[in-house]
Design an enzyme around this catalytic site. Structure first.
Site, short mmCIF file in Angstrom:
data_model
loop_
_atom_site.label_atom_id
_atom_site.label_comp_id
_atom_site.label_asym_id
_atom_site.label_seq_id
_atom_site.Cartn_x
_atom_site.Cartn_y
_atom_site.Cartn_z
N ASP A 82 -24.89 -3.58 23.00
CA ASP A 82 -24.88 -2.46 22.86
C ASP A 82 -26.19 -1.91 22.50
O ASP A 82 -27.03 -2.32 22.32
CB ASP A 82 -23.65 -2.42 21.48
CG ASP A 82 -22.96 -1.52 21.10
OD1 ASP A 82 -22.98 -0.03 21.89
OD2 ASP A 82 -22.23 -1.19 20.69
N GLY A 96 -23.80 4.28 15.66
CA GLY A 96 -22.40 5.26 15.31
C GLY A 96 -23.70 6.53 15.72
O GLY A 96 -22.30 7.50 15.43
N GLY A 97 -24.54 6.87 16.80
CA GLY A 97 -24.62 8.51 17.26
C GLY A 97 -24.07 8.00 18.00
O GLY A 97 -23.99 9.86 18.71
N GLU A 104 -16.97 -0.22 18.25
CA GLU A 104 -17.99 -1.34 18.13
C GLU A 104 -17.80 -2.49 16.97
O GLU A 104 -18.16 -3.73 17.38
CB GLU A 104 -19.80 -0.42 18.06
CG GLU A 104 -19.84 1.04 19.14
CD GLU A 104 -21.22 1.50 18.67
OE1 GLU A 104 -20.86 1.95 19.88
OE2 GLU A 104 -21.21 1.95 17.35
N LYS A 122 -36.63 2.57 18.56
CA LYS A 122 -35.75 2.22 17.61
C LYS A 122 -36.28 1.71 17.01
O LYS A 122 -35.52 1.66 15.39
CB LYS A 122 -34.74 2.16 18.49
CG LYS A 122 -34.15 2.64 19.91
CD LYS A 122 -33.95 4.12 18.19
CE LYS A 122 -33.55 5.37 19.69
NZ LYS A 122 -31.66 5.17 20.70
#
Length: 227
Positions: A82, A96-97, A104, A122
């Site tokens: 992910d 969670g964007g 998830e 990130k």
């Protein structure tokens, strides 16, 4: 940036082998992982079963011919890949964007090896510059919003056009603009104990590997083993 995301996603697909049950993530980087799995299924005859984390990923996987199973029909997942919106030095992350945080986290929980694929932007010192998504039930959402506001969390409802976004699980998302989360674990526990909160985007101590793509190449960071 897209090229880096693709490199990270394709690199993660190398960990997938025949016979695996795999969790298929949601988002712009996980998209490339799913695409590569689809290519391998078609061109190499790769035998896998996928468990998806959103309706968007289900549609993508079905279009690629990846066999799917419901999370309710499996006991464990060999590998889940992910994306993440932020990752700190302690391997905590914000996700969670793409508004899929609940599914998830449900898929991540029974996963034996959990991998995040990200580009170098990130990786952060402290979580919180990216707004923290909190999935809440619709009933009482405005009252909860006011609670967050009073606490100084700078909340905003996630919107889709002129209306509040409704997740796959029929909930709302309140994004918290916290700036810096000094103790993600403690804040996660606080949200866990808040009535009306279904789930939040703090994924603390869950990930095993982070694949980071930058202009200098790809590195794989391994989270320290518990104990």
């Amino acid at each position: 940036m897209e090229a880096l995301k693709k490199i990270a996603g394709v690199t993660a697909a190398q960990y997938v082998t025949d016979g695996m049950t795999i969790g298929l993530g949601t988002g712009s980087t996980a998209y490339y992982f799913v695409e590569e799995i689809g290519r391998r299924v078609k061109q190499e005859g790769l035998q896998v079963v996928g468990v998806t984390t959103s309706s968007v990923t289900s549609k993508q996987a079905e279009g690629l011919g990846i066999p799917l199973k419901s999370i309710d029909d499996i006991d464990s997942i060999d590998l889940t890949v992910d994306g993440a919106d932020e990752v700190d030095k302690d391997f905590n992350g914000i996700k969670g964007g793409g508004a899929a945080l609940l599914m998830e986290k449900i898929v991540a929980t029974p996963t034996k090896e959990y991998i995040w694929v990200v580009d170098a932007s990130k990786m952060v010192e402290h979580l919180g510059a990216f707004k923290l998504p909190v999935e809440v039930v619709q009933y009482g959402a405005d009252r909860l919003f006011r609670v967050f506001e009073k606490a100084g969390y700078k909340p905003s409802f996630r919107m889709k056009g002129d209306s509040r976004l409704v997740t796959d699980m029929q909930n709302y998302i309140i994004d918290l603009d916290l700036g810096c989360i000094k103790d993600p674990v403690a804040f996660g526990h606080l949200l866990d104990g808040t009535v009306g909160v279904v789930e939040h985007g703090l994924f603390n101590g869950m990930v095993d590997k982070v694949i980071v793509a930058s202009k200098d190449g790809v590195i794989v960071l391994e989270a320290p083993k518990a104990g």
